[in-house]
Design an enzyme around this catalytic site. Structure first.
Site, PDB file in Angstrom:
ATOM      1  N   MET A 150      -0.307  38.830  42.215  1.00 20.34           N
ATOM      2  CA  MET A 150       0.817  38.659  41.294  1.00 20.34           C
ATOM      3  C   MET A 150       0.813  37.188  40.881  1.00 20.34           C
ATOM      4  SD  MET A 150       3.450  41.070  43.335  1.00 20.34           S
ATOM      5  CE  MET A 150       2.444  40.968  44.805  1.00 20.34           C
TER       6      MET A 150
ATOM      7  N   MET B 218       1.403  35.882  45.702  1.00 19.74           N
ATOM      8  CA  MET B 218       2.373  35.528  44.660  1.00 19.74           C
ATOM      9  C   MET B 218       2.329  34.021  44.397  1.00 19.74           C
ATOM     10  SD  MET B 218       5.618  37.801  45.877  1.00 19.74           S
ATOM     11  CE  MET B 218       5.409  39.533  46.367  1.00 19.74           C
TER      12      MET B 218
ATOM     13  N   GLY C 211       7.620  40.916  43.155  1.00 18.47           N
ATOM     14  CA  GLY C 211       8.072  39.600  43.635  1.00 18.47           C
ATOM     15  C   GLY C 211       8.718  39.645  44.997  1.00 18.47           C
ATOM     16  N   PHE C 212       9.254  40.834  45.365  1.00 16.84           N
ATOM     17  CA  PHE C 212       9.980  40.875  46.645  1.00 16.84           C
ATOM     18  C   PHE C 212       9.782  42.234  47.325  1.00 16.84           C
ATOM     19  CE2 PHE C 212      12.047  36.925  45.806  1.00 16.84           C
ATOM     20  CZ  PHE C 212      12.168  36.882  44.420  1.00 16.84           C
ATOM     21  N   GLY C 213       9.885  42.240  48.644  1.00 18.30           N
ATOM     22  CA  GLY C 213       9.868  43.511  49.379  1.00 18.30           C
ATOM     23  C   GLY C 213      11.297  44.017  49.509  1.00 18.30           C
ATOM     24  N   GLY C 214      11.430  45.255  49.969  1.00 19.98           N
ATOM     25  CA  GLY C 214      12.747  45.821  50.263  1.00 19.98           C
ATOM     26  C   GLY C 214      13.601  46.157  49.069  1.00 19.98           C
TER      27      GLY C 214
ATOM     28  N   HIS D  47      -2.333  45.924  52.606  1.00 14.83           N
ATOM     29  CA  HIS D  47      -1.968  45.441  51.271  1.00 14.83           C
ATOM     30  C   HIS D  47      -1.468  44.005  51.376  1.00 14.83           C
ATOM     31  CE1 HIS D  47      -0.698  46.071  47.079  1.00 14.83           C
ATOM     32  NE2 HIS D  47       0.429  45.481  47.378  1.00 14.83           N
TER      33      HIS D  47
ATOM     34  N   GLY E 225       6.221  48.562  52.568  1.00 17.54           N
ATOM     35  CA  GLY E 225       6.464  47.311  53.297  1.00 17.54           C
ATOM     36  C   GLY E 225       7.699  47.451  54.172  1.00 17.54           C
TER      37      GLY E 225
ATOM     38  N   ASP F 272       0.096  40.886  49.430  1.00 20.23           N
ATOM     39  CA  ASP F 272       0.817  40.501  48.213  1.00 20.23           C
ATOM     40  C   ASP F 272       0.720  39.006  47.967  1.00 20.23           C
ATOM     41  OD1 ASP F 272       3.097  43.047  48.996  1.00 20.23           O
ATOM     42  OD2 ASP F 272       1.896  42.955  47.176  1.00 20.23           O
TER      43      ASP F 272
ATOM     44  N   SER G 246       2.208  46.811  53.266  1.00 25.84           N
ATOM     45  CA  SER G 246       2.235  45.449  52.726  1.00 25.84           C
ATOM     46  C   SER G 246       2.735  44.508  53.818  1.00 25.84           C
ATOM     47  CB  SER G 246       3.214  45.376  51.543  1.00 25.84           C
ATOM     48  OG  SER G 246       3.624  44.037  51.343  1.00 25.84           O
TER      49      SER G 246
ATOM     50  N   MET H 129       3.530  49.752  39.629  1.00 20.23           N
ATOM     51  CA  MET H 129       4.679  49.083  40.248  1.00 20.23           C
ATOM     52  C   MET H 129       5.921  49.938  40.043  1.00 20.23           C
ATOM     53  SD  MET H 129       3.398  46.556  41.699  1.00 20.23           S
ATOM     54  CE  MET H 129       4.951  45.939  42.361  1.00 20.23           C
TER      55      MET H 129
ATOM     56  N   ASP I 138       3.493  51.277  44.355  1.00 21.81           N
ATOM     57  CA  ASP I 138       3.893  50.073  45.089  1.00 21.81           C
ATOM     58  C   ASP I 138       5.333  49.651  44.772  1.00 21.81           C
ATOM     59  OD1 ASP I 138       2.411  46.718  45.298  1.00 21.81           O
ATOM     60  OD2 ASP I 138       4.007  47.713  46.421  1.00 21.81           O
ATOM     61  N   GLY I 139       6.181  49.797  45.808  1.00 15.77           N
ATOM     62  CA  GLY I 139       7.533  49.257  45.649  1.00 15.77           C
ATOM     63  C   GLY I 139       8.615  50.266  45.954  1.00 15.77           C
ATOM     64  N   GLY I 140       9.325  50.033  47.049  1.00 10.82           N
ATOM     65  CA  GLY I 140      10.484  50.870  47.380  1.00 10.82           C
ATOM     66  C   GLY I 140      10.130  52.262  47.854  1.00 10.82           C
TER      67      GLY I 140
ATOM     68  N   HIS J  94      -3.304  42.242  46.164  1.00 12.78           N
ATOM     69  CA  HIS J  94      -2.528  42.488  44.936  1.00 12.78           C
ATOM     70  C   HIS J  94      -2.138  41.121  44.385  1.00 12.78           C
ATOM     71  CE1 HIS J  94       1.580  44.069  43.235  1.00 12.78           C
ATOM     72  NE2 HIS J  94       0.735  43.708  42.282  1.00 12.78           N
TER      73      HIS J  94
HETATM   74  C1  DX5 Z   1       6.327  43.605  45.506  1.00 14.36           C
HETATM   75  C2  DX5 Z   1       5.002  43.906  46.208  1.00 14.36           C
HETATM   76  C3  DX5 Z   1       5.062  45.140  47.026  1.00 14.36           C
HETATM   77  C4  DX5 Z   1       6.154  45.100  48.076  1.00 14.36           C
HETATM   78  C5  DX5 Z   1       6.255  46.472  48.682  1.00 14.36           C
HETATM   79  O1  DX5 Z   1       6.107  42.631  44.528  1.00 14.36           O
HETATM   80  O2  DX5 Z   1       3.966  44.078  45.277  1.00 14.36           O
HETATM   81  O3  DX5 Z   1       3.795  45.370  47.647  1.00 14.36           O
HETATM   82  O4  DX5 Z   1       5.824  44.145  49.046  1.00 14.36           O
HETATM   83  O5  DX5 Z   1       7.188  46.382  49.647  1.00 14.36           O
HETATM   84  P1  DX5 Z   1       8.385  47.415  49.775  1.00 14.36           P
HETATM   85  O6  DX5 Z   1       7.733  48.684  50.284  1.00 14.36           O
HETATM   86  O7  DX5 Z   1       9.221  46.703  50.795  1.00 14.36           O
HETATM   87  O8  DX5 Z   1       9.017  47.591  48.439  1.00 14.36           O
HETATM   88 ZN    ZN Z   2       2.052  44.773  46.210  1.00 16.43          ZN
END
Ligand code: DX5
Ligand code: ZN
Length: 217
Positions: A67, A36, A141-144, A32, A196, A34, A7, A136, A174-176, A65
């Protein structure tokens, strides 16, 4: 071996082209994206205009993706920006079957995404019509963010639903996702993982991708 879709949410936006080349060097399978809107999720990122410029510099499949609320309003714009796969949230569109049909009619792969608290069974009726399910494993909404461990069982449940559907459907997570949990999500049935922060936080981005893939050999 699992496919990796990095991502760009955690990339260096002042030099996206350079980061995209690093992803290619590391053997990324898709990119990927994102998208938003600050409405469906609290954050705002980018739209078709940025994707159009990325399309010119990479041949990797672009995996958008969305959102965003009412994604059906923008299907044509994302098609024109050059995306290969367009994923919408089940929770964000009133007529999901119509939205998925519109995506496929324009020649893109259609994905449906569900938030952590949306049950797997809600995918039952749309499953025969999609090319991809995006699970998900964080609140979007956020990475990390931190991976929600109870989502492993949900991935297993959806993998069984896909298997009994008899259709070829990518199971994307997707996510973490990072080196501590990627093997578990692969064994649960994931075929492709978004990553990401676990890639862009490392000094050597290409090696980070290769390492994650090697953990699912
Ligand atoms: C969150 C995104 C994810 C996110 C993944 O809303 O859909 O794609 O960016 O990033 P990490 O791997 O940092 O959780
Ligand atoms: Zn995503």
């Amino acid at each position: 071996m699992i496919k990796i879709a990095p991502s760009i949410l955690s990339a260096n936006f002042s030099n996206l082209g350079k980061d995209i080349k690093l992803l290619e060097k590391g053997g990324a399978d898709w990119i990927h994206l994102d998208v938003m809107d600050g409405n469906f999720v609290p954050n705002i990122t980018f739209g078709p205009i940025v994707i159009k410029s990325l399309r010119k510099i990479t041949r990797l499949p672009l995996d958008a993706h969305l959102m965003i609320q009412k994604p059906e309003r923008y299907i044509e714009d994302f098609k024109n920006s050059g995306v290969d796969n367009l994923t919408v949230h089940l929770e964000a569109t009133t007529h999901l079957h119509r939205t998925v049909s519109q995506i496929k009619k324009l020649g893109m792969k259609a994905g449906v995404s569900i938030n952590p608290s949306t049950p797997a069974i809600s995918l039952r009726e749309i499953l025969p019509f999609v090319d991809l399910v995006l699970v998900m494993t964080v609140n979007p909404g956020f990475g990390g963010q931190t991976f929600i461990p109870t989502m492993i069982r949900k991935i297993q449940e959806i993998a069984l639903m896909i298997e009994s559907s008899g259709n070829k459907i990518e199971l994307q997570v997707d996510g973490g996702v990072d080196e501590t949990n990627i093997k578990k999500i692969y064994e649960a049935g994931a075929t492709i993982s978004v990553t990401g922060y676990s890639i862009f936080s490392k000094k050597n981005i290409p090696n980070a991708i290769k390492k994650l893939k090697s953990l699912t050999k």
